[in-house]
Write an enzyme that holds these catalytic residues in place. Structure first.
Site, PDB file in Angstrom:
ATOM      1  N   LYS A  44       0.642   2.698   2.675  1.00  0.00           N
ATOM      2  CA  LYS A  44      -0.521   2.233   3.439  1.00  0.00           C
ATOM      3  C   LYS A  44      -0.022   1.634   4.751  1.00  0.00           C
ATOM      4  O   LYS A  44       0.986   0.906   4.773  1.00  0.00           O
ATOM      5  CB  LYS A  44      -1.272   1.153   2.641  1.00  0.00           C
ATOM      6  CG  LYS A  44      -2.318   0.392   3.448  1.00  0.00           C
ATOM      7  CD  LYS A  44      -3.481   1.267   3.896  1.00  0.00           C
ATOM      8  CE  LYS A  44      -4.414   0.518   4.856  1.00  0.00           C
ATOM      9  NZ  LYS A  44      -5.428   1.435   5.462  1.00  0.00           N
ATOM     10  N   GLY A  71     -10.437  -1.427   7.604  1.00  0.00           N
ATOM     11  CA  GLY A  71      -9.989  -2.513   8.483  1.00  0.00           C
ATOM     12  C   GLY A  71      -8.549  -2.930   8.247  1.00  0.00           C
ATOM     13  O   GLY A  71      -8.186  -4.104   8.397  1.00  0.00           O
ATOM     14  N   CYS A 130      -5.998   4.082  14.068  1.00  0.00           N
ATOM     15  CA  CYS A 130      -6.931   3.427  13.151  1.00  0.00           C
ATOM     16  C   CYS A 130      -8.223   3.135  13.913  1.00  0.00           C
ATOM     17  O   CYS A 130      -8.210   2.421  14.927  1.00  0.00           O
ATOM     18  CB  CYS A 130      -6.356   2.116  12.610  1.00  0.00           C
ATOM     19  SG  CYS A 130      -7.550   1.280  11.527  1.00  0.00           S
ATOM     20  N   SER A 194      -8.853  10.131  10.458  1.00  0.00           N
ATOM     21  CA  SER A 194     -10.291  10.341  10.244  1.00  0.00           C
ATOM     22  C   SER A 194     -11.019  10.498  11.589  1.00  0.00           C
ATOM     23  O   SER A 194     -10.535  10.039  12.619  1.00  0.00           O
ATOM     24  CB  SER A 194     -10.880   9.138   9.499  1.00  0.00           C
ATOM     25  OG  SER A 194     -10.567   7.944  10.172  1.00  0.00           O
ATOM     26  N   GLY A 250      -9.310  17.586   5.575  1.00  0.00           N
ATOM     27  CA  GLY A 250     -10.162  18.624   4.999  1.00  0.00           C
ATOM     28  C   GLY A 250      -9.541  19.458   3.906  1.00  0.00           C
ATOM     29  O   GLY A 250     -10.065  20.519   3.571  1.00  0.00           O
ATOM     30  N   GLY A 271      -5.974  13.166   1.873  1.00  0.00           N
ATOM     31  CA  GLY A 271      -6.536  11.816   1.747  1.00  0.00           C
ATOM     32  C   GLY A 271      -7.723  11.786   0.809  1.00  0.00           C
ATOM     33  O   GLY A 271      -7.605  11.527  -0.389  1.00  0.00           O
TER      34      GLY A 271
HETATM   35  O1  LIG Z   1      -9.573   1.240   8.057  1.00  0.00           O
HETATM   36  C1  LIG Z   1      -8.375   1.562   7.795  1.00  0.00           C
HETATM   37  O2  LIG Z   1      -7.543   0.837   7.195  1.00  0.00           O
HETATM   38  C2  LIG Z   1      -7.992   2.936   8.271  1.00  0.00           C
HETATM   39  N1  LIG Z   1      -8.897   3.930   8.039  1.00  0.00           N
HETATM   40  C3  LIG Z   1      -8.713   5.205   8.524  1.00  0.00           C
HETATM   41  O3  LIG Z   1      -9.536   6.111   8.302  1.00  0.00           O
HETATM   42  N2  LIG Z   1      -7.578   5.486   9.228  1.00  0.00           N
HETATM   43  C4  LIG Z   1      -6.647   4.542   9.501  1.00  0.00           C
HETATM   44  O4  LIG Z   1      -5.622   4.852  10.158  1.00  0.00           O
HETATM   45  C5  LIG Z   1      -6.845   3.209   8.986  1.00  0.00           C
HETATM   46 CL1  LIG Z   1      -5.634   1.993   9.280  1.00  0.00          CL
END
Ligand SMILES: O=C(O)c1[nH]c(=O)[nH]c(=O)c1Cl
Length: 312
Positions: A44, A71, A130, A194, A250, A271
């Site tokens: 993570k 977050g 992110c 994402s 995807g 993911g």
């Molecule tokens: O909200 C998140 O932790 C998050 N969520 C995402 O979809 N991509 C990221 O790189 C991160 Cl760091």
């Protein structure tokens, strides 16, 4: 038939692994990945100190998609650095990925100095994408900041490093980001993260489905595949060959893995579907991809990697 792939001089016996953020936040999850058929794991994304992240509900799964605004909840860099170093001592022949996502240039540099000075010899995935830290626009959409980060990082960092990028939607942006990335000794580029700041609505309750940011969050899952393949292909056509591409976005079935590799990916990450299916996913995908390759007469992924055909 082999699913092996080589990145940065390291060979992975399977070209499939998890995407950062999914079932990789603690030792239990990471141990399950080690036990699985995945070719590697990524931790993570870490910040210097542990972080609680955004208030829940902060993640919602739909039929073929997920929306999240976690977050950056994580146990802090020390936790993950300790895990990967212990794992490296136990399994010296395996290479894995440590993801870092500082919310400032200072944090990113401090974490990379700590990793540089440690005995860790694996890969680092520098997360520039992110979309869910309130008040923090993601670096990946500010090309000057991407340039500045890489300039500072490669002043001192000598271990294998790649970057995790957001999706781009304009070919000029592929040109611009590739022109920056090609200036640096990157081991890989991982595309895509994402699709940021989408909105899912529940028409029954007339309410958004996640709490943070009024319901805005990053989208993953089958519906992002066309964008993911475009970014993998767009970068494959522009990056110098020594920068390998990790394709993310995807992937549900073996055929999706095949398509990512056909577009130029040397490794793929899963993911949303991994979150849904768990470590057994990697056995299913390996079986499906092996069948597709056998059917087509391919014995290794190099037989078809990047060989997508166009009409002209
Ligand atoms: O909200 C998140 O932790 C998050 N969520 C995402 O979809 N991509 C990221 O790189 C991160 Cl760091």
């Amino acid at each position: 038939t082999t699913l092996a792939t080589t990145i940065g001089g390291k060979t992975f016996d399977n070209c499939m692994m998890n995407a950062a953020g999914v079932r990789c936040q603690n030792k239990k999850d990471l141990d399950a990945l080690v036990q699985s058929n995945a070719g590697a794991y990524v931790t993570k994304s870490a910040t210097p100190q542990e972080r609680a992240g955004n208030p829940s509900p902060r993640m919602h799964t739909l039929l073929k998609a997920s929306i999240n605004s976690m977050g950056l909840p994580n146990n802090g860099l020390d936790y993950y650095l300790d895990y990967v170093i212990r794992d490296q001592q136990k399994r010296p022949d395996s290479t894995n990925f440590l993801s870092v996502a500082g919310t400032s240039l200072e944090d990113n540099l401090a974490m990379l100095h700590q990793i540089q000075d440690s005995e860790y010899t694996g890969f680092v995935e520098l997360n520039l994408s992110c979309p869910n830290v309130p008040g923090k626009p993601q670096v990946g959409y500010d090309f000057d900041r991407v340039h500045a980060v890489l300039e500072h990082v490669f002043d001192f960092y000598t271990k294998p490093l790649g970057v995790k990028l957001p999706p781009y939607f304009d070919l000029v942006h592929f040109d611009q980001i590739a022109a920056i990335l090609n200036q640096y000794p990157l081991t890989f580029v991982n595309s895509i993260n994402s699709i940021g700041n989408a909105l899912v609505v529940d028409p029954r309750s007339e309410q958004v489905v996640i709490r943070p940011k009024g319901g805005f969050g990053g989208i993953g899952g089958a519906i992002v595949k066309p964008t993911a393949l475009a970014n993998v292909r767009g970068l494959a056509l522009r990056l110098k060959p020594e920068i390998k591409i990790i394709g993310t976005g995807g992937i549900i079935n073996g055929v999706d893995v095949f398509e990512h590799i056909l577009c130029g990916a040397s490794m793929v990450q899963i993911g949303t579907q991994f979150g849904y299916e768990g470590p057994a996913l990697f056995d299913r995908l390996a079986k499906e991809l092996t069948e597709i390759m056998a059917e087509k007469g391919y014995s290794s992924i190099e037989d078809f990697r990047g060989k997508l055909k166009t009409f002209d």
